[in-house]
Design a protein around this motif. Structure first.
Motif, PDB file in Angstrom:
ATOM      1  N   LEU A 291       0.828  -1.203   0.000  1.00 20.65           N
ATOM      2  CA  LEU A 291       0.000   0.000   0.000  1.00 20.65           C
ATOM      3  C   LEU A 291       0.864   1.256   0.000  1.00 20.65           C
ATOM      4  N   ASN A 292       1.861   1.282   0.865  1.00 24.42           N
ATOM      5  CA  ASN A 292       2.740   2.440   0.965  1.00 24.42           C
ATOM      6  C   ASN A 292       3.503   2.672  -0.340  1.00 24.42           C
TER       7      ASN A 292
ATOM      8  N   LYS B 199      -4.093   7.863   9.778  1.00 21.64           N
ATOM      9  CA  LYS B 199      -2.881   8.061   8.987  1.00 21.64           C
ATOM     10  C   LYS B 199      -2.502   6.743   8.346  1.00 21.64           C
ATOM     11  N   PRO B 200      -1.664   6.800   7.304  1.00 24.61           N
ATOM     12  CA  PRO B 200      -1.291   5.561   6.625  1.00 24.61           C
ATOM     13  C   PRO B 200      -0.518   4.624   7.533  1.00 24.61           C
TER      14      PRO B 200
ATOM     15  N   LYS C 294      -8.562  -0.108   7.171  1.00 29.36           N
ATOM     16  CA  LYS C 294      -7.956  -1.436   7.245  1.00 29.36           C
ATOM     17  C   LYS C 294      -9.080  -2.453   7.379  1.00 29.36           C
TER      18      LYS C 294
ATOM     19  N   TYR D 109     -11.293   2.280  10.532  1.00 33.55           N
ATOM     20  CA  TYR D 109     -10.851   3.523   9.914  1.00 33.55           C
ATOM     21  C   TYR D 109      -9.685   4.061  10.737  1.00 33.55           C
TER      22      TYR D 109
ATOM     23  N   PHE E  45       1.086   4.071  -2.944  1.00 31.74           N
ATOM     24  CA  PHE E  45       0.738   5.446  -2.615  1.00 31.74           C
ATOM     25  C   PHE E  45       1.876   6.400  -2.955  1.00 31.74           C
TER      26      PHE E  45
ATOM     27  N   THR F 287      -8.185  12.644   2.327  1.00 31.83           N
ATOM     28  CA  THR F 287      -7.680  11.282   2.220  1.00 31.83           C
ATOM     29  C   THR F 287      -8.160  10.449   3.405  1.00 31.83           C
ATOM     30  N   LYS F 288      -8.685   9.280   3.120  1.00 30.85           N
ATOM     31  CA  LYS F 288      -9.191   8.364   4.150  1.00 30.85           C
ATOM     32  C   LYS F 288      -8.425   7.051   4.056  1.00 30.85           C
ATOM     33  N   TYR F 289      -8.225   6.412   5.196  1.00 28.58           N
ATOM     34  CA  TYR F 289      -7.541   5.131   5.261  1.00 28.58           C
ATOM     35  C   TYR F 289      -8.432   4.140   6.004  1.00 28.58           C
TER      36      TYR F 289
END
Length: 84
Positions: free
Chosen positions: A40-41, A82-83, A67, A79, A44, A63-65
């Motif tokens: 993912l990182n 941060k990443p 898992k 939710y 991105f 921006t929403k994250y």
């Protein structure tokens, strides 16, 4: 049109069963789906770099994250702010 060019530069070949990352796009919205935090990182950072090169920026306030994990009997969603 600019966003389409950026997406074409990303490695999005394959299907959901064989890829570590997937990218879903509609208008100016993007969703990155990844099997691991590292994948993912990486996706991105590549997306952000290509967007910056084209003169676009990622709006962190929009921006929403999320898992998502699948357990034995259920799927959980969390939710995060941060990443990973």
């Amino acid at each position: 049109m600019v966003l389409e060019g950026i997406i074409r530069k990303l490695d999005t070949r394959g299907n959901t069963s064989t890829k570590l990352t997937q990218l879903c796009a509609y208008a100016d919205d993007l969703v990155i789906i990844a099997r691991t935090p590292n994948a993912l990182n990486e996706m991105f950072l590549t997306l952000e770099k290509e967007a910056r090169y084209a003169g676009l920026i990622v709006n962190q306030s929009k921006t929403k994250y999320m898992k998502t994990a699948r357990g034995k009997d259920k799927i959980t969603q969390q939710y995060i702010t941060k990443p990973v």
